[in-house]
Design a protein around this motif. Structure first.
Motif, PDB file in Angstrom:
ATOM      1  N   ASP A  92      -7.008   2.414  -5.037  1.00 20.91           N
ATOM      2  CA  ASP A  92      -7.922   2.204  -3.907  1.00 20.91           C
ATOM      3  C   ASP A  92      -8.876   3.390  -3.768  1.00 20.91           C
ATOM      4  O   ASP A  92      -8.925   4.060  -2.744  1.00 20.91           O
ATOM      5  N   ASP A 134       1.272   4.336   0.334  1.00 23.36           N
ATOM      6  CA  ASP A 134       0.665   5.566   0.845  1.00 23.36           C
ATOM      7  C   ASP A 134       1.747   6.598   1.164  1.00 23.36           C
ATOM      8  O   ASP A 134       1.960   6.972   2.319  1.00 23.36           O
ATOM      9  N   HIS A 156      -3.393   5.484  -3.635  1.00 19.46           N
ATOM     10  CA  HIS A 156      -4.485   6.440  -3.385  1.00 19.46           C
ATOM     11  C   HIS A 156      -4.054   7.680  -4.155  1.00 19.46           C
ATOM     12  O   HIS A 156      -3.400   8.564  -3.597  1.00 19.46           O
ATOM     13  N   LYS A 188     -12.130   3.346  -3.768  1.00 20.04           N
ATOM     14  CA  LYS A 188     -13.371   3.022  -3.039  1.00 20.04           C
ATOM     15  C   LYS A 188     -14.567   3.773  -3.622  1.00 20.04           C
ATOM     16  O   LYS A 188     -15.262   4.525  -2.946  1.00 20.04           O
ATOM     17  N   GLU A 245     -15.638  -6.103   4.008  1.00 19.25           N
ATOM     18  CA  GLU A 245     -15.411  -5.858   5.444  1.00 19.25           C
ATOM     19  C   GLU A 245     -14.202  -4.952   5.539  1.00 19.25           C
ATOM     20  O   GLU A 245     -13.308  -5.035   4.696  1.00 19.25           O
ATOM     21  N   MET A 246     -14.153  -4.137   6.584  1.00 22.62           N
ATOM     22  CA  MET A 246     -12.989  -3.265   6.732  1.00 22.62           C
ATOM     23  C   MET A 246     -12.195  -3.632   7.983  1.00 22.62           C
ATOM     24  O   MET A 246     -12.608  -4.475   8.781  1.00 22.62           O
ATOM     25  N   SER A 247     -11.024  -2.988   8.111  1.00 27.39           N
ATOM     26  CA  SER A 247     -10.130  -3.324   9.223  1.00 27.39           C
ATOM     27  C   SER A 247     -10.309  -2.390  10.411  1.00 27.39           C
ATOM     28  O   SER A 247      -9.819  -2.676  11.499  1.00 27.39           O
ATOM     29  N   LYS A 273      -0.815  -0.862  -4.355  1.00 28.94           N
ATOM     30  CA  LYS A 273      -2.092  -0.181  -4.154  1.00 28.94           C
ATOM     31  C   LYS A 273      -1.820   1.309  -3.965  1.00 28.94           C
ATOM     32  O   LYS A 273      -0.953   1.688  -3.173  1.00 28.94           O
ATOM     33  N   GLN A 294      -7.353   2.278  12.930  1.00 30.57           N
ATOM     34  CA  GLN A 294      -6.823   1.109  12.216  1.00 30.57           C
ATOM     35  C   GLN A 294      -6.499   0.002  13.224  1.00 30.57           C
ATOM     36  O   GLN A 294      -6.060   0.281  14.336  1.00 30.57           O
ATOM     37  N   ILE A 300      -2.187  -6.807   2.362  1.00 31.46           N
ATOM     38  CA  ILE A 300      -1.944  -5.406   2.000  1.00 31.46           C
ATOM     39  C   ILE A 300      -1.187  -4.749   3.151  1.00 31.46           C
ATOM     40  O   ILE A 300      -1.687  -4.714   4.277  1.00 31.46           O
ATOM     41  N   VAL A 301       0.013  -4.266   2.856  1.00 33.88           N
ATOM     42  CA  VAL A 301       0.849  -3.675   3.915  1.00 33.88           C
ATOM     43  C   VAL A 301       1.325  -2.289   3.487  1.00 33.88           C
ATOM     44  O   VAL A 301       1.903  -2.139   2.406  1.00 33.88           O
ATOM     45  N   GLY A 302       1.073  -1.308   4.324  1.00 31.33           N
ATOM     46  CA  GLY A 302       1.519   0.061   4.056  1.00 31.33           C
ATOM     47  C   GLY A 302       2.609   0.469   5.034  1.00 31.33           C
ATOM     48  O   GLY A 302       3.791   0.229   4.814  1.00 31.33           O
ATOM     49  N   ARG A 303       2.185   1.059   6.157  1.00 29.04           N
ATOM     50  CA  ARG A 303       3.152   1.605   7.107  1.00 29.04           C
ATOM     51  C   ARG A 303       4.113   0.573   7.677  1.00 29.04           C
ATOM     52  O   ARG A 303       5.238   0.925   8.054  1.00 29.04           O
ATOM     53  N   TYR A 353      -4.465  -3.875  13.457  1.00 28.12           N
ATOM     54  CA  TYR A 353      -3.559  -4.770  12.728  1.00 28.12           C
ATOM     55  C   TYR A 353      -3.576  -6.193  13.271  1.00 28.12           C
ATOM     56  O   TYR A 353      -3.742  -6.410  14.468  1.00 28.12           O
ATOM     57  N   SER A 367       0.874  -1.172   0.000  1.00 26.37           N
ATOM     58  CA  SER A 367       0.000   0.000   0.000  1.00 26.37           C
ATOM     59  C   SER A 367       0.912   1.223   0.000  1.00 26.37           C
ATOM     60  O   SER A 367       1.469   1.602   1.027  1.00 26.37           O
ATOM     61  N   PRO A 417      -6.211  -5.979   4.316  1.00 25.94           N
ATOM     62  CA  PRO A 417      -5.378  -4.911   4.869  1.00 25.94           C
ATOM     63  C   PRO A 417      -5.430  -4.965   6.395  1.00 25.94           C
ATOM     64  O   PRO A 417      -6.152  -5.788   6.966  1.00 25.94           O
TER      65      PRO A 417
HETATM   66  P1  BMP Z   1      -1.471   0.626   6.626  1.00 24.61           P
HETATM   67  O1  BMP Z   1      -0.903  -0.780   6.410  1.00 24.61           O
HETATM   68  O2  BMP Z   1      -0.442   1.683   6.614  1.00 24.61           O
HETATM   69  O3  BMP Z   1      -2.380   0.710   7.830  1.00 24.61           O
HETATM   70  O4  BMP Z   1      -2.374   0.954   5.350  1.00 24.61           O
HETATM   71  C1  BMP Z   1      -3.516   0.226   5.043  1.00 24.61           C
HETATM   72  C2  BMP Z   1      -4.057   0.622   3.697  1.00 24.61           C
HETATM   73  O5  BMP Z   1      -5.170  -0.196   3.373  1.00 24.61           O
HETATM   74  C3  BMP Z   1      -4.539   2.060   3.591  1.00 24.61           C
HETATM   75  O6  BMP Z   1      -4.216   2.518   2.285  1.00 24.61           O
HETATM   76  C4  BMP Z   1      -6.046   1.968   3.737  1.00 24.61           C
HETATM   77  O7  BMP Z   1      -6.706   2.960   2.982  1.00 24.61           O
HETATM   78  C5  BMP Z   1      -6.349   0.599   3.196  1.00 24.61           C
HETATM   79  N1  BMP Z   1      -7.484  -0.112   3.841  1.00 24.61           N
HETATM   80  C6  BMP Z   1      -7.484  -0.430   5.183  1.00 24.61           C
HETATM   81  O8  BMP Z   1      -6.542  -0.127   5.913  1.00 24.61           O
HETATM   82  N2  BMP Z   1      -8.560  -1.104   5.712  1.00 24.61           N
HETATM   83  C7  BMP Z   1      -9.629  -1.476   4.960  1.00 24.61           C
HETATM   84  O9  BMP Z   1     -10.530  -2.110   5.494  1.00 24.61           O
HETATM   85  C8  BMP Z   1      -9.619  -1.161   3.598  1.00 24.61           C
HETATM   86  C9  BMP Z   1      -8.540  -0.493   3.051  1.00 24.61           C
HETATM   87  O10 BMP Z   1      -8.535  -0.226   1.759  1.00 24.61           O
END
Ligand code: BMP
Length: 276
Positions: free
Chosen positions: A96, A39, A63, A98, A150-152, A61, A224, A242-245, A226, A37, A211
């Motif tokens: 991404d 970002d 934005h 959305k 579903e979201m995180s 991914k 968020q 999906i890994v960003g930070r 993890y 990701s 993610p």
């Molecule tokens: P990070 O690993 O830095 O927390 O980034 C997660 C990425 O995944 C961000 O770009 C966020 O927009 C996206 N994301 C998320 O974290 N949770 C979701 O449920 C859906 C996402 O697209």
């Protein structure tokens, strides 16, 4: 021998579309189910990290509306360089965005300058909220769709509302859009699984993108949450992490090392899950 070719052909029968098959082939050939990701704050930084970790990822991914650009020429340059990187390193670009509106509006959002997402993104993320009509816009532009099931984040409605995930799957199946829906962003299985907990079966399989994955942190100050790489793949049934930070915040000089760590752990867990 009977190794990778056997694996690919036995799984290919189950995947939803040529688009998900294309990503799966990349995963197998690069031994990576890591989606970065990217970002980053600037487009230049995004291109830099792509150059450095491109060989370790199956997807990147973006934005695009969260990157800073000085002028439209920079946007044009960014799009060209990103497309070059993706073809050089053989990874898929997921914007991404959305999307979450009626078909007529998402069509404009997908194509309008200066971002012109449909020109460079292979796949885009889409909310299921508006219903199946809007999927036609993505089909017309031949974009792979990843639906948010579903979201995180803490308290996200898709995870709380009963049947949201199931209705999202039904929307795809009942509208006959399996061919453009690559998979779902989800924290647990939607429909049948390539392996792992959801079981086999002969039904169409979608890829699960998960993610909220980090080996260094359990969350952030803005909701968020993890889980680890192994937890995402083996407990939650992710196919792609999906890994960003987790990678970006290690700092430029450790980008490669961090990406390699996530790639390796991700690939080992995927092999375990799919019994490759
Ligand atoms: P990070 O690993 O830095 O927390 O980034 C997660 C990425 O995944 C961000 O770009 C966020 O927009 C996206 N994301 C998320 O974290 N949770 C979701 O449920 C859906 C996402 O697209």
């Amino acid at each position: 021998g009977d190794g990778e070719e056997g694996i690919e052909s036995s799984l290919s029968k189950k995947l939803s579309s040529p688009k998900s098959q294309k990503l799966f082939d990349i995963i197998i050939s690069k031994q990576s189910n890591l989606c970065l990701s990217a970002d980053c704050e600037t487009w230049q930084e995004l291109i830099s990290i792509g150059e450095v970790v491109g060989s370790k990822i199956c997807a990147m991914k973006t934005h695009v509306d969260a990157l800073s650009f000085q002028d439209p020429n920079e946007i044009a340059l960014f799009k060209r360089k990103l497309a070059e990187l993706a073809s050089e390193h053989n990874f898929v670009i997921i914007e991404d965005r959305k999307f979450a509106d009626i078909g007529s509006t998402v069509m404009k959002q997908l194509t309008a300058a200066p971002f012109s997402i449909s020109e460079w993104a292979h796949f885009v993320t889409v909310h299921s909220i508006p219903g199946p009509g809007m999927l036609k816009a993505f089909k017309e532009k031949d974009k792979g769709v990843i639906l948010i099931a579903e979201m995180s984040s803490v308290g996200n409605l898709p995870s709380i509302l009963p049947d949201y995930k199931k209705k999202t799957l039904e929307m795809v199946e009942e509208s006959g859009n399996e061919d453009i829906v690559v998979g779902f962003v989800s924290q647990s299985r939607v429909g049948s699984s390539l392996g792992g907990k959801g079981g086999g079966g002969s039904a169409t399989c979608f890829l699960q993108f998960t993610p909220g994955v980090s080996l260094h942190s359990t969350g952030d100050a803005l909701g968020q949450q993890y889980v680890t790489v192994r937890n995402a793949i083996l407990e939650r049934d992710a196919d792609v992490i999906i890994v960003g930070r987790g990678i970006l915040q290690q700092g430029r000089e450790k980008w490669v090392e961090a990406a390699e760590q996530y790639r390796k752990e991700g690939w080992e867990a995927l092999k375990e899950k799919l019994q490759l």
